[in-house]
Design a protein around this motif. Sequence first.
Motif, PDB file in Angstrom:
ATOM      1  N   PHE A 255       0.822  -1.202   0.000  1.00  0.00           N
ATOM      2  CA  PHE A 255       0.000   0.000   0.000  1.00  0.00           C
ATOM      3  C   PHE A 255       0.862   1.260   0.000  1.00  0.00           C
ATOM      4  O   PHE A 255       0.675   2.174  -0.827  1.00  0.00           O
ATOM      5  CB  PHE A 255      -0.932  -0.011   1.210  1.00  0.00           C
ATOM      6  N   LEU A 256       1.827   1.333   0.916  1.00  0.00           N
ATOM      7  CA  LEU A 256       2.650   2.530   1.007  1.00  0.00           C
ATOM      8  C   LEU A 256       3.577   2.676  -0.188  1.00  0.00           C
ATOM      9  O   LEU A 256       3.836   3.792  -0.648  1.00  0.00           O
ATOM     10  CB  LEU A 256       3.451   2.510   2.305  1.00  0.00           C
ATOM     11  N   SER A 257       4.089   1.558  -0.706  1.00  0.00           N
ATOM     12  CA  SER A 257       4.987   1.643  -1.861  1.00  0.00           C
ATOM     13  C   SER A 257       4.246   2.153  -3.092  1.00  0.00           C
ATOM     14  O   SER A 257       4.733   3.043  -3.801  1.00  0.00           O
ATOM     15  CB  SER A 257       5.606   0.272  -2.143  1.00  0.00           C
ATOM     16  N   LEU A 258       3.061   1.608  -3.356  1.00  0.00           N
ATOM     17  CA  LEU A 258       2.297   2.055  -4.517  1.00  0.00           C
ATOM     18  C   LEU A 258       1.794   3.485  -4.344  1.00  0.00           C
ATOM     19  O   LEU A 258       1.820   4.285  -5.287  1.00  0.00           O
ATOM     20  CB  LEU A 258       1.119   1.114  -4.761  1.00  0.00           C
ATOM     21  N   ALA A 259       1.338   3.808  -3.122  1.00  0.00           N
ATOM     22  CA  ALA A 259       0.853   5.158  -2.893  1.00  0.00           C
ATOM     23  C   ALA A 259       1.959   6.189  -3.029  1.00  0.00           C
ATOM     24  O   ALA A 259       1.749   7.286  -3.569  1.00  0.00           O
ATOM     25  CB  ALA A 259       0.202   5.254  -1.511  1.00  0.00           C
ATOM     26  N   SER A 260       3.163   5.834  -2.570  1.00  0.00           N
ATOM     27  CA  SER A 260       4.282   6.768  -2.674  1.00  0.00           C
ATOM     28  C   SER A 260       4.811   6.867  -4.098  1.00  0.00           C
ATOM     29  O   SER A 260       5.126   7.966  -4.573  1.00  0.00           O
ATOM     30  CB  SER A 260       5.404   6.334  -1.724  1.00  0.00           C
ATOM     31  N   ALA A 261       4.900   5.729  -4.790  1.00  0.00           N
ATOM     32  CA  ALA A 261       5.464   5.752  -6.140  1.00  0.00           C
ATOM     33  C   ALA A 261       4.527   6.404  -7.142  1.00  0.00           C
ATOM     34  O   ALA A 261       4.969   7.159  -8.026  1.00  0.00           O
ATOM     35  CB  ALA A 261       5.794   4.323  -6.584  1.00  0.00           C
ATOM     36  N   LEU A 262       3.234   6.119  -7.030  1.00  0.00           N
ATOM     37  CA  LEU A 262       2.272   6.645  -7.985  1.00  0.00           C
ATOM     38  C   LEU A 262       1.637   7.956  -7.544  1.00  0.00           C
ATOM     39  O   LEU A 262       0.877   8.558  -8.329  1.00  0.00           O
ATOM     40  CB  LEU A 262       1.171   5.607  -8.235  1.00  0.00           C
ATOM     41  N   GLY A 263       1.905   8.391  -6.334  1.00  0.00           N
ATOM     42  CA  GLY A 263       1.309   9.630  -5.844  1.00  0.00           C
ATOM     43  C   GLY A 263      -0.175   9.546  -5.620  1.00  0.00           C
ATOM     44  O   GLY A 263      -0.894  10.541  -5.788  1.00  0.00           O
ATOM     45  N   LEU A 264      -0.663   8.363  -5.240  1.00  0.00           N
ATOM     46  CA  LEU A 264      -2.096   8.197  -5.054  1.00  0.00           C
ATOM     47  C   LEU A 264      -2.593   8.884  -3.794  1.00  0.00           C
ATOM     48  O   LEU A 264      -3.677   9.456  -3.780  1.00  0.00           O
ATOM     49  CB  LEU A 264      -2.436   6.703  -5.005  1.00  0.00           C
ATOM     50  N   LEU A 265      -1.793   8.790  -2.718  1.00  0.00           N
ATOM     51  CA  LEU A 265      -2.168   9.369  -1.441  1.00  0.00           C
ATOM     52  C   LEU A 265      -0.966  10.089  -0.861  1.00  0.00           C
ATOM     53  O   LEU A 265       0.190   9.713  -1.129  1.00  0.00           O
ATOM     54  CB  LEU A 265      -2.652   8.279  -0.460  1.00  0.00           C
ATOM     55  N   PRO A 266      -1.185  11.098  -0.063  1.00  0.00           N
ATOM     56  CA  PRO A 266      -0.041  11.751   0.599  1.00  0.00           C
ATOM     57  C   PRO A 266       0.533  10.856   1.693  1.00  0.00           C
ATOM     58  O   PRO A 266      -0.101  10.608   2.727  1.00  0.00           O
ATOM     59  CB  PRO A 266      -0.656  13.033   1.176  1.00  0.00           C
ATOM     60  N   VAL A 267       1.712  10.351   1.443  1.00  0.00           N
ATOM     61  CA  VAL A 267       2.382   9.451   2.379  1.00  0.00           C
ATOM     62  C   VAL A 267       3.690  10.107   2.802  1.00  0.00           C
ATOM     63  O   VAL A 267       4.466  10.571   1.954  1.00  0.00           O
ATOM     64  CB  VAL A 267       2.658   8.075   1.741  1.00  0.00           C
ATOM     65  N   THR A 268       3.935  10.145   4.097  1.00  0.00           N
ATOM     66  CA  THR A 268       5.172  10.758   4.585  1.00  0.00           C
ATOM     67  C   THR A 268       6.356   9.844   4.300  1.00  0.00           C
ATOM     68  O   THR A 268       6.249   8.618   4.408  1.00  0.00           O
ATOM     69  CB  THR A 268       5.078  11.003   6.094  1.00  0.00           C
ATOM     70  N   PRO A 269       7.502  10.399   3.938  1.00  0.00           N
ATOM     71  CA  PRO A 269       8.685   9.568   3.711  1.00  0.00           C
ATOM     72  C   PRO A 269       9.119   8.801   4.956  1.00  0.00           C
ATOM     73  O   PRO A 269       9.710   7.719   4.834  1.00  0.00           O
ATOM     74  CB  PRO A 269       9.748  10.571   3.266  1.00  0.00           C
TER      75      PRO A 269
END
Length: 374
Positions: A255-269
């Motif tokens: 979830f976090l990898s896809l959200a961060s890579a694709l910019g789907l959701l704001p995920v903190t580094p």
Amino acid sequence: MRPGLPSVCLSPAGPFQPCEHLFESWGVRLAVWAVVLLALLCNALVLLSLSVAGPGPLPPAKFVVGALAGANALTGLSCGLLASVDALTFGQFAEFGARWEAGPGCRAAGFLAVLGSEASVLLLSLGAAHCSVAAACVRAHGKAPAAGSVRAGALGCLALAGLLAALPLASVGEYGASPLCLPHAPPAGRPAALGFAVALVLLHAACLLAAALACIRLSCRLPAAGLEASWDCAAVRHVAWLTFADGLLYCPVAFLSLASALGLLPVTPEAVKAVLLLVLPLPACLNPLLYLLFSPHSREDLRRLRPCWGGPREPSSCDSTQALVAFPDVELTAEASETQGLPLGALVPRQQPGGLKLEGGHVAEPEGTRFGQQ
């Protein structure tokens, strides 16, 4: 950080651009070292116990467990490299960070991480598929498929995992995009690296989903076919436990990898870095622990391993060589027991010249054979 100025931290401080420490908290640092030690020690114990499992080749289930332990050990080695870099550059990572990201050590750590992770999930899918196919063959033909097919499948899994791990070395993906040397956080503006990261996550998730469906289908078909008594249900349960445990652990990673890579959701580094450091390698130490603690095959192998360590050997019901040597003239004959009115399986002696006699339920030596008598 720029390679030309390794001692100056030019970029803003952040989880993937550390200036002082690769692991920015002691909690993460101690957790990573715990994962490393557990992964290396537990997988080494699994491999050692399987090495004394008995003469001849390993059964397919144990072969898959051994190959899975080897793949998990590679993940432990990768985490160990990162933990060693954090310890060697403690407080001064800015001086060595650029050389680490561009050097062969980072590529080796990333290669081992991808190889161990993908080989583990592919071998787990192979184990689930083998259990399902073998149960179908036993139900239809009365025998399981040959063990050579499992070994060939394991070699294919390792070859595919090695190919996936080698792609970033050929500029498909990138290991040096961050000091963690993982392709799950690709840099911006690199479509090839982004596509590789997304494909890697989707492949991992698809393998876990296929293994889970195979385990569910098998658990539903075993009782219906009446194979619970004749089939190795311990291996099926072990594969099912590993599949569901690894699947649950991989959900936040995907979830976090896809959200961060694709910019789907704001995920903190910070969240992405913590998940990649702690949750992604966690199956490498959880898989051998589940086998060592809950598998009956593991307890049997560890019992065989105790004499190799010089410990006292416990008497086993399967070790009947001493009884055969001490009483060579005692036979187990069901027919004789039935004719003499004894219960089935009783010991019926066979008289031999100079042998032992059974008198009143006790073993007596024949006359003239006692110690000191001629």
